[in-house]
Write a protein that holds these residues in place. Structure first.
Motif, mmCIF file in Angstrom:
data_model
loop_
_atom_site.group_PDB
_atom_site.id
_atom_site.type_symbol
_atom_site.label_atom_id
_atom_site.label_comp_id
_atom_site.label_asym_id
_atom_site.label_seq_id
_atom_site.Cartn_x
_atom_site.Cartn_y
_atom_site.Cartn_z
ATOM 1 N N ASN A 1 0.859 -1.189 0.000
ATOM 2 C CA ASN A 1 0.000 0.000 0.000
ATOM 3 C C ASN A 1 0.897 1.241 0.000
ATOM 4 O O ASN A 1 1.072 1.885 1.031
ATOM 5 C CB ASN A 1 -0.925 0.003 1.218
ATOM 6 C CG ASN A 1 -1.976 1.104 1.146
ATOM 7 O OD1 ASN A 1 -1.996 1.903 0.203
ATOM 8 N ND2 ASN A 1 -2.852 1.167 2.143
ATOM 9 N N THR B 1 -9.641 12.935 7.466
ATOM 10 C CA THR B 1 -10.798 12.076 7.226
ATOM 11 C C THR B 1 -12.118 12.833 7.309
ATOM 12 O O THR B 1 -13.120 12.391 6.745
ATOM 13 C CB THR B 1 -10.816 10.902 8.219
ATOM 14 O OG1 THR B 1 -10.712 11.423 9.558
ATOM 15 C CG2 THR B 1 -9.646 9.970 7.961
ATOM 16 N N HIS C 1 -3.945 14.177 5.022
ATOM 17 C CA HIS C 1 -5.176 13.448 4.724
ATOM 18 C C HIS C 1 -6.087 13.589 5.935
ATOM 19 O O HIS C 1 -5.832 13.012 6.991
ATOM 20 C CB HIS C 1 -4.895 11.967 4.448
ATOM 21 C CG HIS C 1 -6.136 11.162 4.231
ATOM 22 N ND1 HIS C 1 -6.401 9.994 4.904
ATOM 23 C CD2 HIS C 1 -7.199 11.377 3.420
ATOM 24 C CE1 HIS C 1 -7.570 9.512 4.518
ATOM 25 N NE2 HIS C 1 -8.076 10.325 3.625
ATOM 26 N N GLU D 1 -12.552 11.179 2.344
ATOM 27 C CA GLU D 1 -12.776 9.821 2.817
ATOM 28 C C GLU D 1 -11.643 8.883 2.423
ATOM 29 O O GLU D 1 -11.309 7.958 3.148
ATOM 30 C CB GLU D 1 -14.105 9.291 2.276
ATOM 31 C CG GLU D 1 -15.328 10.007 2.855
ATOM 32 C CD GLU D 1 -16.617 9.372 2.388
ATOM 33 O OE1 GLU D 1 -16.549 8.350 1.693
ATOM 34 O OE2 GLU D 1 -17.687 9.893 2.733
ATOM 35 N N SER D 2 -11.039 9.098 1.257
ATOM 36 C CA SER D 2 -9.987 8.203 0.786
ATOM 37 C C SER D 2 -8.811 9.003 0.238
ATOM 38 O O SER D 2 -8.938 10.186 -0.103
ATOM 39 C CB SER D 2 -10.523 7.258 -0.296
ATOM 40 O OG SER D 2 -10.774 7.975 -1.483
ATOM 41 N N ASP E 1 -7.530 8.627 -2.599
ATOM 42 C CA ASP E 1 -7.807 8.947 -4.000
ATOM 43 C C ASP E 1 -8.392 10.346 -4.166
ATOM 44 O O ASP E 1 -8.342 10.910 -5.259
ATOM 45 C CB ASP E 1 -8.779 7.928 -4.589
ATOM 46 C CG ASP E 1 -8.156 6.551 -4.742
ATOM 47 O OD1 ASP E 1 -6.911 6.475 -4.761
ATOM 48 O OD2 ASP E 1 -8.897 5.562 -4.837
ATOM 49 N N GLU E 2 -8.932 10.898 -3.098
ATOM 50 C CA GLU E 2 -9.512 12.234 -3.173
ATOM 51 C C GLU E 2 -8.472 13.338 -3.052
ATOM 52 O O GLU E 2 -8.775 14.510 -3.295
ATOM 53 C CB GLU E 2 -10.577 12.409 -2.081
ATOM 54 C CG GLU E 2 -11.781 11.501 -2.252
ATOM 55 C CD GLU E 2 -12.827 11.740 -1.174
ATOM 56 O OE1 GLU E 2 -13.163 12.909 -0.916
ATOM 57 O OE2 GLU E 2 -13.304 10.768 -0.588
ATOM 58 N N ARG F 1 -0.276 4.717 1.637
ATOM 59 C CA ARG F 1 -0.914 4.660 2.951
ATOM 60 C C ARG F 1 -0.397 5.797 3.822
ATOM 61 O O ARG F 1 0.810 5.899 4.074
ATOM 62 C CB ARG F 1 -0.623 3.329 3.633
ATOM 63 C CG ARG F 1 -1.233 3.218 5.029
ATOM 64 C CD ARG F 1 -0.849 1.905 5.687
ATOM 65 N NE ARG F 1 -1.420 1.802 7.019
ATOM 66 C CZ ARG F 1 -1.227 0.770 7.834
ATOM 67 N NH1 ARG F 1 -0.483 -0.240 7.452
ATOM 68 N NH2 ARG F 1 -1.774 0.758 9.047
#
Length: 243
Positions: free
Chosen positions: A24, A205, A203, A209-210, A212-213, A27
């Protein structure tokens, strides 16, 4: 929170680079909410990222691939003490031969990722003198608790992660009048040399949400070949051996 007069910067137009674990590679890292010491797969204490937080995750990048290897391979550098002891101690000579080796397992377990942050602007430039002066005032209570009179480059690049974690907590939580994040992340200089510009991308939350955003991959993910030019240059610079 009122808007703060800190001029943010944008990422390079050709994107950012990262070398991450293949399982990942994108991550985000974060501080453990419990505050407990964390360990890696080899039982060693895992040092938290420079701009990690408990309320946000952080992805670390460099402006070029060489900078990624400088950041990730520095932990393999052989200490001056071991080199000195090996001059007169046979046991330490054997340890010296084993030290500083980048094994095949390390390479095969990593991927090279090339991305564009979806918001390329809004990075707090931590090496800027005006930014350091403003943060010295904004974070006055936190700095006082740490026994630090003011911020300078030496302090934000030091091993004392409590300083940079305080900066990250404030920057990740700063919002404008409409409640939108003021800062995308933090731009900083690698502590291994001014040659490499690094980027800590937040990032959050509550906003994304992910992952990828917040990032868009430019190229396909790549393995780390033994003859990767950037890998070889850093290995030579740091005195490392690539298996």
């Amino acid at each position: 929170m009122a808007e703060v007069p800190l001029a943010p910067v944008s990422t390079p137009s050709d994107g950012l680079w990262r070398v991450g674990r293949k399982t990942n590679p994108l991550r985000p890292s974060r501080l453990d909410p419990s505050g407990d010491i964390q360990f890696d797969g080899n039982g060693r204490i895992r040092e938290p990222g420079r701009y990690d937080g408990r309320q946000h995750g952080t992805l670390y990048f460099s402006s070029d691939l060489e900078g990624c290897f400088a950041e990730t391979l520095a932990t393999f550098r052989v200490s001056a003490a071991l080199k000195e002891d090996a001059l007169s101690d046979e046991r330490e000579q054997k340890n010296l031969k084993r030290a500083g080796v980048i094994g095949t397992t390390w390479r095969e377990g990593r991927s090279i990722v090339h991305v564009h942050p979806k918001r390329q602007e809004g990075f707090l430039d931590i090496a800027d003198a005006a930014t350091l002066a403003a943060l010295s005032d904004i974070l006055r209570p936190e700095l006082a608790d740490l026994g630090i009179p003011y911020l300078d480059l030496g302090r934000v690049m030091s091993p004392n992660r409590k300083v940079t974690h305080a900066i990250a907590k404030w920057a990740a939580g700063a919002v404008d009048a409409d409640g939108n994040p003021l800062y995308t992340g933090i731009r900083y200089i690698s502590r291994h040399g001014k040659n490499w510009a690094c980027w800590a991308l937040f990032h959050r939350t509550e906003f994304e949400e992910s992952v990828d955003e917040i990032v868009q991959e430019i190229d396909d993910r790549k393995d780390v070949p033994r003859d990767c030019p950037e890998l070889l240059r850093i290995a030579d610079l740091f005195g490392l051996t690539i298996e």
